[in-house]
Scaffold this motif. Sequence first.
Motif, PDB file in Angstrom:
ATOM      1  N   ILE A 157     -17.174   5.733  -4.606  1.00 59.49           N
ATOM      2  CA  ILE A 157     -16.371   6.134  -3.457  1.00 59.49           C
ATOM      3  C   ILE A 157     -17.051   5.762  -2.145  1.00 59.49           C
ATOM      4  CG2 ILE A 157     -15.418   8.111  -2.208  1.00 59.49           C
ATOM      5  CD1 ILE A 157     -15.089   9.463  -4.939  1.00 59.49           C
ATOM      6  N   SER A 158     -18.356   6.016  -2.028  1.00 54.26           N
ATOM      7  CA  SER A 158     -19.051   5.769  -0.761  1.00 54.26           C
ATOM      8  C   SER A 158     -18.998   4.305  -0.380  1.00 54.26           C
ATOM      9  CB  SER A 158     -20.507   6.240  -0.858  1.00 54.26           C
ATOM     10  OG  SER A 158     -21.206   5.509  -1.864  1.00 54.26           O
ATOM     11  N   GLU A 159     -19.174   3.409  -1.345  1.00 51.91           N
ATOM     12  CA  GLU A 159     -19.124   2.000  -1.029  1.00 51.91           C
ATOM     13  C   GLU A 159     -17.699   1.562  -0.738  1.00 51.91           C
ATOM     14  OE1 GLU A 159     -21.350  -0.694  -3.361  1.00 51.91           O
ATOM     15  OE2 GLU A 159     -22.954   0.720  -3.798  1.00 51.91           O
ATOM     16  N   SER A 160     -16.740   2.165  -1.427  1.00 50.90           N
ATOM     17  CA  SER A 160     -15.345   1.837  -1.162  1.00 50.90           C
ATOM     18  C   SER A 160     -14.958   2.260   0.249  1.00 50.90           C
ATOM     19  CB  SER A 160     -14.443   2.533  -2.183  1.00 50.90           C
ATOM     20  OG  SER A 160     -13.089   2.239  -1.945  1.00 50.90           O
ATOM     21  N   GLU A 161     -15.408   3.458   0.664  1.00 53.72           N
ATOM     22  CA  GLU A 161     -15.087   3.952   2.001  1.00 53.72           C
ATOM     23  C   GLU A 161     -15.739   3.109   3.086  1.00 53.72           C
ATOM     24  OE1 GLU A 161     -16.367   7.982   1.804  1.00 53.72           O
ATOM     25  OE2 GLU A 161     -14.466   8.728   0.950  1.00 53.72           O
ATOM     26  N   ALA A 162     -16.881   2.519   2.784  1.00 54.43           N
ATOM     27  CA  ALA A 162     -17.577   1.700   3.773  1.00 54.43           C
ATOM     28  C   ALA A 162     -16.776   0.464   4.177  1.00 54.43           C
ATOM     29  CB  ALA A 162     -18.939   1.279   3.221  1.00 54.43           C
ATOM     30  N   PHE A 163     -15.904   0.029   3.280  1.00 53.49           N
ATOM     31  CA  PHE A 163     -15.113  -1.168   3.560  1.00 53.49           C
ATOM     32  C   PHE A 163     -13.628  -0.851   3.726  1.00 53.49           C
ATOM     33  CE2 PHE A 163     -18.759  -2.504   0.904  1.00 53.49           C
ATOM     34  CZ  PHE A 163     -19.406  -3.312   1.827  1.00 53.49           C
ATOM     35  N   ALA A 164     -13.299   0.431   3.875  1.00 51.95           N
ATOM     36  CA  ALA A 164     -11.898   0.834   3.945  1.00 51.95           C
ATOM     37  C   ALA A 164     -11.174   0.202   5.119  1.00 51.95           C
ATOM     38  CB  ALA A 164     -11.802   2.360   4.031  1.00 51.95           C
ATOM     39  N   SER A 165     -11.883   0.016   6.242  1.00 54.67           N
ATOM     40  CA  SER A 165     -11.234  -0.542   7.429  1.00 54.67           C
ATOM     41  C   SER A 165     -10.761  -1.970   7.209  1.00 54.67           C
ATOM     42  CB  SER A 165     -12.201  -0.497   8.616  1.00 54.67           C
ATOM     43  OG  SER A 165     -13.369  -1.258   8.341  1.00 54.67           O
ATOM     44  N   THR A 166     -11.335  -2.642   6.231  1.00 58.98           N
ATOM     45  CA  THR A 166     -10.918  -4.012   5.931  1.00 58.98           C
ATOM     46  C   THR A 166      -9.485  -4.050   5.423  1.00 58.98           C
ATOM     47  OG1 THR A 166     -13.197  -4.571   5.337  1.00 58.98           O
ATOM     48  CG2 THR A 166     -11.471  -6.082   4.576  1.00 58.98           C
ATOM     49  N   PHE A 167      -9.092  -3.016   4.695  1.00 55.23           N
ATOM     50  CA  PHE A 167      -7.792  -3.028   4.026  1.00 55.23           C
ATOM     51  C   PHE A 167      -6.750  -2.145   4.702  1.00 55.23           C
ATOM     52  CE2 PHE A 167     -11.081  -3.935   0.884  1.00 55.23           C
ATOM     53  CZ  PHE A 167     -10.612  -5.112   0.336  1.00 55.23           C
TER      54      PHE A 167
ATOM     55  N   ARG B  13       0.822  -1.208   0.000  1.00 61.72           N
ATOM     56  CA  ARG B  13       0.000   0.000   0.000  1.00 61.72           C
ATOM     57  C   ARG B  13       0.860   1.263   0.000  1.00 61.72           C
ATOM     58  NH1 ARG B  13      -4.930  -2.022   0.603  1.00 61.72           N
ATOM     59  NH2 ARG B  13      -5.912   0.020   0.838  1.00 61.72           N
ATOM     60  N   LEU B  14       0.449   2.199  -0.846  1.00 59.90           N
ATOM     61  CA  LEU B  14       1.153   3.473  -0.974  1.00 59.90           C
ATOM     62  C   LEU B  14       0.262   4.580  -0.428  1.00 59.90           C
ATOM     63  CD1 LEU B  14       2.511   2.946  -4.603  1.00 59.90           C
ATOM     64  CD2 LEU B  14       3.566   2.267  -2.435  1.00 59.90           C
ATOM     65  N   ASP B  15       0.860   5.686  -0.046  1.00 62.03           N
ATOM     66  CA  ASP B  15       0.084   6.745   0.608  1.00 62.03           C
ATOM     67  C   ASP B  15      -0.750   7.570  -0.359  1.00 62.03           C
ATOM     68  OD1 ASP B  15       2.258   7.949  -0.594  1.00 62.03           O
ATOM     69  OD2 ASP B  15       2.617   9.379   1.035  1.00 62.03           O
ATOM     70  N   LYS B  16      -0.468   7.458  -1.652  1.00 57.84           N
ATOM     71  CA  LYS B  16      -1.241   8.186  -2.658  1.00 57.84           C
ATOM     72  C   LYS B  16      -1.500   7.288  -3.865  1.00 57.84           C
ATOM     73  CE  LYS B  16       0.542  12.770  -1.419  1.00 57.84           C
ATOM     74  NZ  LYS B  16       1.240  13.985  -1.888  1.00 57.84           N
ATOM     75  N   ILE B  17      -2.412   7.728  -4.718  1.00 55.82           N
ATOM     76  CA  ILE B  17      -2.658   7.020  -5.979  1.00 55.82           C
ATOM     77  C   ILE B  17      -1.724   7.599  -7.026  1.00 55.82           C
ATOM     78  CG2 ILE B  17      -4.314   6.565  -7.827  1.00 55.82           C
ATOM     79  CD1 ILE B  17      -6.526   6.572  -5.788  1.00 55.82           C
ATOM     80  N   GLY B  18      -0.826   6.787  -7.495  1.00 56.59           N
ATOM     81  CA  GLY B  18       0.162   7.208  -8.476  1.00 56.59           C
ATOM     82  C   GLY B  18       1.083   6.051  -8.777  1.00 56.59           C
ATOM     83  N   SER B  19       2.146   6.307  -9.511  1.00 56.04           N
ATOM     84  CA  SER B  19       3.088   5.256  -9.903  1.00 56.04           C
ATOM     85  C   SER B  19       4.390   5.391  -9.129  1.00 56.04           C
ATOM     86  CB  SER B  19       3.347   5.319 -11.413  1.00 56.04           C
ATOM     87  OG  SER B  19       2.152   5.056 -12.124  1.00 56.04           O
ATOM     88  N   LEU B  20       5.050   4.244  -8.955  1.00 56.85           N
ATOM     89  CA  LEU B  20       6.293   4.202  -8.175  1.00 56.85           C
ATOM     90  C   LEU B  20       7.501   4.639  -9.001  1.00 56.85           C
ATOM     91  CD1 LEU B  20       6.232   0.916  -6.046  1.00 56.85           C
ATOM     92  CD2 LEU B  20       6.495   3.252  -5.189  1.00 56.85           C
ATOM     93  N   PHE B  21       8.417   5.321  -8.345  1.00 60.80           N
ATOM     94  CA  PHE B  21       9.705   5.662  -8.937  1.00 60.80           C
ATOM     95  C   PHE B  21      10.780   5.456  -7.869  1.00 60.80           C
ATOM     96  CE2 PHE B  21       6.628   7.803 -11.528  1.00 60.80           C
ATOM     97  CZ  PHE B  21       7.140   7.713 -12.821  1.00 60.80           C
ATOM     98  N   GLU B  22      12.003   5.240  -8.331  1.00 61.20           N
ATOM     99  CA  GLU B  22      13.117   4.956  -7.420  1.00 61.20           C
ATOM    100  C   GLU B  22      14.215   5.996  -7.608  1.00 61.20           C
ATOM    101  OE1 GLU B  22      16.209   1.258  -6.526  1.00 61.20           O
ATOM    102  OE2 GLU B  22      15.554   1.721  -8.570  1.00 61.20           O
TER     103      GLU B  22
ATOM    104  N   ASP C 206      -5.036   1.782   5.697  1.00 63.04           N
ATOM    105  CA  ASP C 206      -4.767   3.050   5.031  1.00 63.04           C
ATOM    106  C   ASP C 206      -4.030   2.851   3.709  1.00 63.04           C
ATOM    107  OD1 ASP C 206      -5.904   4.372   7.167  1.00 63.04           O
ATOM    108  OD2 ASP C 206      -3.982   4.587   8.225  1.00 63.04           O
ATOM    109  N   GLY C 207      -4.100   3.854   2.871  1.00 64.64           N
ATOM    110  CA  GLY C 207      -3.344   3.846   1.624  1.00 64.64           C
ATOM    111  C   GLY C 207      -4.048   3.140   0.485  1.00 64.64           C
TER     112      GLY C 207
END
Length: 507
Positions: free
Chosen positions: A298-308, A173-182, A310-311
């Motif tokens: 979004i609302s349904e996604s937030e309803a189950f956010a605790s399952t997964f 899990r990453l803190d934002k929605i985006g792509s990884l870079f090194e 943060d991030g």
Amino acid sequence: MSNRRRDANVFSHAKFNIYALVHLAEQLRNKRCTCDLSQKPKSGSLNWAIILSFDDGVEWVFRSPRTYYGLDEETAGVLLASEAATLKYIRKYSSIPVPEVYSYSSTTLNEIGVPFILMSKARGSPLGTRTWHSLLHDIPNSSVIPRQCLTEKERKKVMRQLGAITSQLSCLRLDKIGSLFEEEGCYSVKTCLSPGLLLHGRHTLKDIPRGPFSQENEYFSSLISALLLHIQYLSLEHHAFFAPVPVPAEYNSYASYLSATDRWNDFITVGSKIDSSKNRLDYFIAGRLLEGMIPSLISESEAFASTFGDGFPICHPDLSTSNIFVDDDFNITCIIDWAFSSSVPNATLLMTPGLPHPRDETEASLTSSFRAGFTDRFNKEGSKMIHPAFWENTRKAWLFTRLVNFDALQDYRHFTELYALVYKQRITHIPALFGKQRMETAVSNMAKILVADDQTPSDIKRGEDAYFSNVGLQRHALSRKLTIAAALSRGFVADGKLWRWIENAVA
């Protein structure tokens, strides 16, 4: 280098310093390495690759972008750098089988002279060398050599493993929605390289928010922005909203499917329907309606956010059979091609992979296998249980993704299903819904903008004449009658029902 060597097969896509490449490989592994100059590079739409061989039998893959096709050099370089970082990150923090990256360069500023990734060769063979499922119809007079067809048990085994792999990704899990870079061994989330923001020429569009995004609504809204700008400035390719492309599953025989495809091509040629302002306006309306569905996602996604937690989880956007490697017992040995990967909303990650291609629908039994594989792994890792209601949201995410990414053949059907899921009602007259939208000020303003770019009647006629001179004037007459009927009827949809009706009528 001699002219003969310079013209060898290995250089068919790009000229590069083969000696520097071999030297790099030998330095990295401390083993003698060779490259067969007569080998023909394997290539896809965006990359080409060759094999390097070591004396002890180990093989590495050298892959470089095809920058003259599809993407510009800068975008291809950014994709390459992110893919290399993603592969290294996944290998470090999970047991998901992916290629090991030994070296990479995202620009031509290296001794080899081209952007590249040097990585391990995937064990096994692509799942695409087999037939995922039996053909719906026999193809008469086919010269294609039959390939091994997976049994239902084998398909379920693959899907269950993909579920387990997706479970591991849900923990990355990453803190934002985006792509990884090194950078110097440290990973960071930057611009989002999702297919919906780059493919089909969208990398050229300005004024698209490209992230990274802190919230799901920002990400979904950026996809809508890309879709709406695409409608204005780019080709719609095969997309005609009220004339979806025929698919074999709609027909009782391969001959019927071919007839429907011919009639569809005839129909969309008359009036140059696909790139007409009317069709573009239909997609503009669809985009506005899709934008209105974002709160539901979004609302349904937030309803189950605790399952997964943060991030946002990392997602592979192209789990096709060409990117999944298996052994003879259909154990997954490697997942390749992580270009366009990014972190995504949870529901997007948990969409059931469509095979052979992500846009393909999945049988219910295979969806169950995928979810069972995910749940088993998820529960073993001590995570919370997945609520059954969450899986419905993944179907919404799948439909939304197909539509905004222009990655489907049946846009009309997908939109109808998504609308029903979001608003908990089945709407039987989508054309009427669109008709009401046309009275909105924003829609009428866009109509004026789009009509200015319509082809002239003489250009349209020239295109029609060129097409129908090859297929026959009788077909032209039928398609013109259908076009008149479409203009007179507010509820006209040129879908499988129409093509089957015509076939029966002329039989």
